[in-house]
Write an enzyme that holds these catalytic residues in place. Structure first.
Site, PDB file in Angstrom:
ATOM      1  N   ILE A 135      -6.291   9.956  -9.880  1.00 54.94           N
ATOM      2  CA  ILE A 135      -6.198   8.364  -9.585  1.00 54.94           C
ATOM      3  C   ILE A 135      -5.736   8.212  -8.139  1.00 54.94           C
ATOM      4  O   ILE A 135      -5.527   8.866  -7.638  1.00 54.94           O
ATOM      5  CB  ILE A 135      -4.789   8.112 -10.680  1.00 54.94           C
ATOM      6  CG1 ILE A 135      -3.454   8.780 -10.424  1.00 54.94           C
ATOM      7  CG2 ILE A 135      -5.122   8.090 -12.162  1.00 54.94           C
ATOM      8  CD1 ILE A 135      -2.311   8.217 -11.233  1.00 54.94           C
ATOM      9  N   ASP A 136      -6.014   6.779  -7.882  1.00 54.11           N
ATOM     10  CA  ASP A 136      -5.606   6.565  -6.473  1.00 54.11           C
ATOM     11  C   ASP A 136      -4.267   6.749  -5.987  1.00 54.11           C
ATOM     12  O   ASP A 136      -3.356   6.765  -6.991  1.00 54.11           O
ATOM     13  CB  ASP A 136      -6.052   4.820  -6.439  1.00 54.11           C
ATOM     14  CG  ASP A 136      -7.327   4.433  -6.874  1.00 54.11           C
ATOM     15  OD1 ASP A 136      -8.291   5.346  -6.745  1.00 54.11           O
ATOM     16  OD2 ASP A 136      -7.323   3.376  -7.323  1.00 54.11           O
ATOM     17  N   LYS A 137      -4.318   6.739  -4.824  1.00 52.19           N
ATOM     18  CA  LYS A 137      -3.181   7.015  -4.164  1.00 52.19           C
ATOM     19  C   LYS A 137      -2.018   6.438  -4.564  1.00 52.19           C
ATOM     20  O   LYS A 137      -0.601   6.412  -4.906  1.00 52.19           O
ATOM     21  CB  LYS A 137      -3.169   7.349  -2.637  1.00 52.19           C
ATOM     22  CG  LYS A 137      -1.867   7.555  -1.723  1.00 52.19           C
ATOM     23  CD  LYS A 137      -1.964   7.426  -0.507  1.00 52.19           C
ATOM     24  CE  LYS A 137      -0.674   7.683   0.316  1.00 52.19           C
ATOM     25  NZ  LYS A 137      -0.779   7.443   1.896  1.00 52.19           N
ATOM     26  N   ARG A 236      -8.772  -2.571 -10.698  1.00 51.30           N
ATOM     27  CA  ARG A 236      -8.193  -3.569  -9.743  1.00 51.30           C
ATOM     28  C   ARG A 236      -9.274  -4.545  -9.288  1.00 51.30           C
ATOM     29  O   ARG A 236      -8.700  -5.881  -9.172  1.00 51.30           O
ATOM     30  CB  ARG A 236      -8.010  -2.550  -8.685  1.00 51.30           C
ATOM     31  CG  ARG A 236      -7.033  -1.590  -8.619  1.00 51.30           C
ATOM     32  CD  ARG A 236      -7.035  -0.459  -7.687  1.00 51.30           C
ATOM     33  NE  ARG A 236      -6.571  -0.871  -6.363  1.00 51.30           N
ATOM     34  CZ  ARG A 236      -6.471  -0.073  -5.304  1.00 51.30           C
ATOM     35  NH1 ARG A 236      -6.944   1.208  -5.511  1.00 51.30           N
ATOM     36  NH2 ARG A 236      -6.156  -0.830  -4.354  1.00 51.30           N
TER      37      ARG A 236
END
Length: 289
Positions: A135-137, A236
């Site tokens: 998953i994204d930072k 997002r």
């Protein structure tokens, strides 16, 4: 030199097995060795794309240094390991599920000497440990790790075939009056971001997301989101395009926060009988007040 294939390398291509275990060999040397019979499987010439079977005997008829797997286990301070261990929510002999905090990096690189993956390799003393999804930072929540190559391949296949269920808690800007809704659009990667398109164009991929309103505040809405496809920045971008960007998402939105309010809270892996559901974080309730 002879090497007996164990279950970790069953169904792995011969050339990939050689590349992983003998890093001093170039691809050119591997292909030539297979072609002229300097590398054989079960005493016979093989092909580079032959998929190894458990019990196969790979014989190399020249001197080559085998990789020291212990070099893949980094030296990490014990205090860092102890802190990261607290975020493990499930562990068995094959799988480890980790609850990542926002802004934790998953892998080393981009200015980071190590990430969660390297820390857990040190904790487990296992060079084969790796995450099978990421998953994204800026995103927080559940990520799946495999302790061996067989499990990693099985889990990766389950992910590709959409057999693993994941859900996200999300806080967005503005109030959403619908109880639930579906967003279907095309997403396309540009240099440093993803854009949403109403119709297909080359390079775009169809993306489907499902949302349910959990609770509304004066200026924000708490959603539960489910991915019908797994595209980069999918939730997002689609929410931002609706005019309801995620709080703390500074790439696609404007409202600053200590972290991005996108939390992977639910995970179900039927093949392994695993189901994990984490509660709504307290910070999410506070921002809705």
């Amino acid at each position: 030199m002879e090497y007996i294939i164990d279950k970790d390398y069953a169904d792995v291509r011969l050339d990939r097995y050689l590349r992983k275990n003998f890093p001093d060999l170039s691809l050119t040397e591997i292909f030539k060795g297979i072609r002229i019979g300097k590398i054989k499987v079960n005493g016979k010439k093989s092909k580079q794309n032959y998929r190894l079977q458990e019990g196969d005997c790979v014989k190399i008829f020249f001197e080559v240094k085998e990789k020291d797997r212990s070099e893949d286990i980094p030296e990490i301070d014990s205090n860092i390991i102890d802190d990261v261990k607290k975020h493990i929510v499930y562990e068995d002999e094959n799988i480890l599920i980790f609850n990542k905090e926002a802004n934790m990096v998953m892998h080393k690189g981009s200015g980071h000497q190590f990430g969660i993956s390297e820390i857990l390799k040190a904790y487990l003393n296992n060079p084969d440990f790796n995450f099978v999804n990421r998953i994204d930072k800026a995103t927080s929540g559940l990520v799946i790790g495999a302790k061996n190559l067989v499990t990693a391949r099985e889990l990766s296949e389950e992910i590709r075939e959409r057999k693993i269920d994941k859900k996200y808690y999300i806080v967005v800007n503005g109030r959403i009056d619908k109880r639930d809704f579906i967003v279907k659009s095309y997403l396309k990667k540009l240099e440093d971001r993803v854009v949403e398109l109403d119709k297909y164009e080359p390079g775009a991929k169809e993306s489907i997301s499902r949302f349910k309103v959990i609770r509304s505040g004066k200026k924000h809405t708490l959603l539960e989101g489910t991915l019908g496809s797994g595209r980069t920045h999918q939730l997002r971008v689609q929410l931002a395009s609706m005019g309801h960007p995620i709080v703390g998402d500074m790439k696609y939105g404007k409202e600053k926060a200590r972290f991005m309010f996108l939390f992977s809270h639910y995970l179900k892996i039927p093949k392994y009988g695993i189901k994990i559901e984490l509660p709504i974080p307290e910070e999410y309730n506070k921002v809705l007040a």
